[in-house]
Design a protein around this motif. Structure first.
Motif, mmCIF file in Angstrom:
data_model
loop_
_atom_site.group_PDB
_atom_site.id
_atom_site.type_symbol
_atom_site.label_atom_id
_atom_site.label_comp_id
_atom_site.label_asym_id
_atom_site.label_seq_id
_atom_site.Cartn_x
_atom_site.Cartn_y
_atom_site.Cartn_z
ATOM 1 N N UNK A 23 0.839 -1.203 0.000
ATOM 2 C CA UNK A 23 0.000 0.000 0.000
ATOM 3 C C UNK A 23 0.876 1.257 0.000
ATOM 4 N N UNK A 24 1.850 1.284 0.894
ATOM 5 C CA UNK A 24 2.711 2.452 0.992
ATOM 6 C C UNK A 24 3.716 2.527 -0.164
ATOM 7 N N UNK A 25 4.135 1.376 -0.675
ATOM 8 C CA UNK A 25 4.999 1.373 -1.861
ATOM 9 C C UNK A 25 4.264 2.003 -3.034
ATOM 10 N N UNK A 26 3.011 1.614 -3.234
ATOM 11 C CA UNK A 26 2.213 2.210 -4.298
ATOM 12 C C UNK A 26 2.074 3.713 -4.115
ATOM 13 N N UNK A 27 1.845 4.134 -2.877
ATOM 14 C CA UNK A 27 1.698 5.566 -2.604
ATOM 15 C C UNK A 27 2.979 6.332 -2.927
ATOM 16 N N UNK A 28 4.124 5.789 -2.521
ATOM 17 C CA UNK A 28 5.394 6.476 -2.777
ATOM 18 C C UNK A 28 5.636 6.637 -4.277
ATOM 19 N N UNK A 29 5.354 5.587 -5.048
ATOM 20 C CA UNK A 29 5.488 5.693 -6.510
ATOM 21 C C UNK A 29 4.494 6.719 -7.070
ATOM 22 N N UNK A 30 3.270 6.678 -6.567
ATOM 23 C CA UNK A 30 2.229 7.603 -7.024
ATOM 24 C C UNK A 30 2.664 9.049 -6.795
ATOM 25 N N UNK A 31 3.198 9.313 -5.611
ATOM 26 C CA UNK A 31 3.608 10.676 -5.284
ATOM 27 C C UNK A 31 4.777 11.144 -6.144
ATOM 28 N N UNK A 32 5.595 10.215 -6.587
ATOM 29 C CA UNK A 32 6.702 10.562 -7.490
ATOM 30 C C UNK A 32 6.226 10.707 -8.941
ATOM 31 N N UNK A 33 4.972 10.342 -9.196
ATOM 32 C CA UNK A 33 4.454 10.434 -10.555
ATOM 33 C C UNK A 33 4.776 9.232 -11.409
ATOM 34 N N UNK A 34 5.261 8.143 -10.786
ATOM 35 C CA UNK A 34 5.558 6.906 -11.509
ATOM 36 C C UNK A 34 4.339 5.994 -11.389
ATOM 37 N N UNK A 35 3.344 6.263 -12.225
ATOM 38 C CA UNK A 35 2.065 5.584 -12.087
ATOM 39 C C UNK A 35 2.112 4.130 -12.532
ATOM 40 N N UNK A 36 3.000 3.786 -13.440
ATOM 41 C CA UNK A 36 3.148 2.380 -13.842
ATOM 42 C C UNK A 36 3.629 1.535 -12.660
ATOM 43 N N UNK A 37 4.627 2.034 -11.933
ATOM 44 C CA UNK A 37 5.121 1.311 -10.766
ATOM 45 C C UNK A 37 4.088 1.299 -9.649
ATOM 46 N N UNK A 95 1.604 -1.510 -10.344
ATOM 47 C CA UNK A 95 2.107 -2.834 -9.986
ATOM 48 C C UNK A 95 2.005 -3.068 -8.483
ATOM 49 N N UNK A 96 2.349 -2.036 -7.691
ATOM 50 C CA UNK A 96 2.289 -2.168 -6.237
ATOM 51 C C UNK A 96 0.858 -2.325 -5.747
ATOM 52 N N UNK A 97 -0.062 -1.545 -6.293
ATOM 53 C CA UNK A 97 -1.451 -1.635 -5.854
ATOM 54 C C UNK A 97 -2.110 -2.943 -6.291
ATOM 55 N N UNK A 98 -1.690 -3.484 -7.412
ATOM 56 C CA UNK A 98 -2.202 -4.800 -7.814
ATOM 57 C C UNK A 98 -1.749 -5.870 -6.825
ATOM 58 N N UNK A 99 -0.509 -5.761 -6.344
ATOM 59 C CA UNK A 99 -0.040 -6.680 -5.305
ATOM 60 C C UNK A 99 -0.799 -6.445 -4.008
ATOM 61 N N UNK A 100 -1.030 -5.186 -3.689
ATOM 62 C CA UNK A 100 -1.762 -4.853 -2.467
ATOM 63 C C UNK A 100 -3.185 -5.397 -2.511
ATOM 64 N N UNK A 101 -3.810 -5.341 -3.684
ATOM 65 C CA UNK A 101 -5.179 -5.826 -3.817
ATOM 66 C C UNK A 101 -5.286 -7.315 -3.482
ATOM 67 N N UNK A 102 -4.233 -8.062 -3.751
ATOM 68 C CA UNK A 102 -4.234 -9.485 -3.411
ATOM 69 C C UNK A 102 -4.307 -9.699 -1.902
ATOM 70 N N UNK A 103 -3.974 -8.656 -1.153
ATOM 71 C CA UNK A 103 -3.952 -8.732 0.308
ATOM 72 C C UNK A 103 -5.035 -7.848 0.928
#
Length: 280
Positions: A131-145, A148-156
């Motif tokens: 969840x936080x990995x996805x947020x950090x990428x989002x805040x950097x503007x790296x939406x592709x990364x 990927x993180x949020x798809x992994x988070x969704x599994x959990x």
């Protein structure tokens, strides 16, 4: 008599601060009595974080990493506080290390430092890492990364509705930023008004707005507390941004960053959006 209202409004905040200070002091005493105990060290860091003493919390987790470099929890919590201090690249490195250390391991419930109304922890270690990995990428503007993180988070995120709405919200926003509107709409499929939400009401409200079941103005009540305004406000501002209403978006983001919740993810994200707008 305006001063009286200011005092009345400040009393709950003062009481909360007093409680947080007391909890921190208790955590320090527990750790000093058992300084090799990583669990107790983590609680010192967490209590510092709740007091907005982020750099001190980071120093505590760094000390812990020196003691237990294979403990994913230390990287997960330090990464969170790197986000709080706007050091997204360092945060990403910590979350990626935490994810690597957790690979192939059984997930575990993460205890709450600020319990919800049912005193029931809802998130897990691996959920929080991704969840936080996805947020950090989002805040950097790296939406592709971030995707990927949020798809992994969704599994959990299937264990309870609170986790589902939290991940769904950021996943939806990430997909919209990538121009994948159809995929974003599919994320909204499981979201319904009568979900069993214990603590993530703001994310639920944002998702209902995306579905057209709430209006943007419904989420911007003047009676909302500062954290709710920051969280719901960012979602509303983003909604305006997607739909080409840039000035409305800017106004909402400015309203969010005028508030006091500087560590809230909605505040940080609104801050990032305004910076992007000002450099376009």
């Amino acid at each position: 008599m305006r001063w009286l209202w200011i005092v009345v409004l400040a009393l709950p905040l003062l009481a909360q601060t007093s409680t947080l200070e007391k909890n921190y002091e208790e955590a320090i005493k527990a750790y000093e009595a058992d300084p090799q105990n990583i669990d107790k060290l983590i609680w010192v860091g967490r209590r510092l974080g709740y007091l907005s003493r982020f750099d001190e919390a980071i120093a505590v987790y760094t000390k812990g990493i020196g003691m237990a470099p294979k403990d994913a929890r230390l990287y997960r919590h330090r990464g969170h506080r790197y986000i709080s201090t706007r050091r997204y690249t360092l945060a990403i490195a910590d979350f990626e290390e935490a994810a690597k250390l957790q690979r192939g391991k059984k997930d575990e419930i993460e205890p709450d430092g600020q319990p919800n109304k049912l005193n029931k922890p809802l998130s897990t270690l691996q959920f929080n890492i991704f969840y936080h990995l996805g947020l950090a990428h989002y805040l950097r503007g790296d939406f592709d990364s971030a995707l990927s993180a949020y798809e992994e988070c969704m599994k959990r995120s299937r264990n309870n509705d609170d986790s589902l709405v939290a991940t769904s919200d950021w996943l939806y926003m990430t997909l919209r930023r990538l121009g994948k509107k159809g995929a974003a709409e599919k994320v909204l499929g499981p979201i319904q008004p009568n979900m069993n939400i214990i603590e993530n009401m703001s994310y639920h409200n944002r998702l209902l707005m995306y579905k057209g079941l709430k209006k943007p103005e419904d989420l911007l009540s003047d009676n909302a507390d500062a954290l709710t305004l920051a969280t719901q406000g960012y979602g509303v501002g983003n909604w305006y941004l997607y739909n080409g209403e840039t000035e409305k978006a800017r106004n909402v983001f400015e309203k969010v960053v005028a508030g006091p919740q500087k560590a809230a993810f909605g505040y940080i994200a609104a801050e990032v959006e305004l910076e992007r707008m000002n450099h376009q």
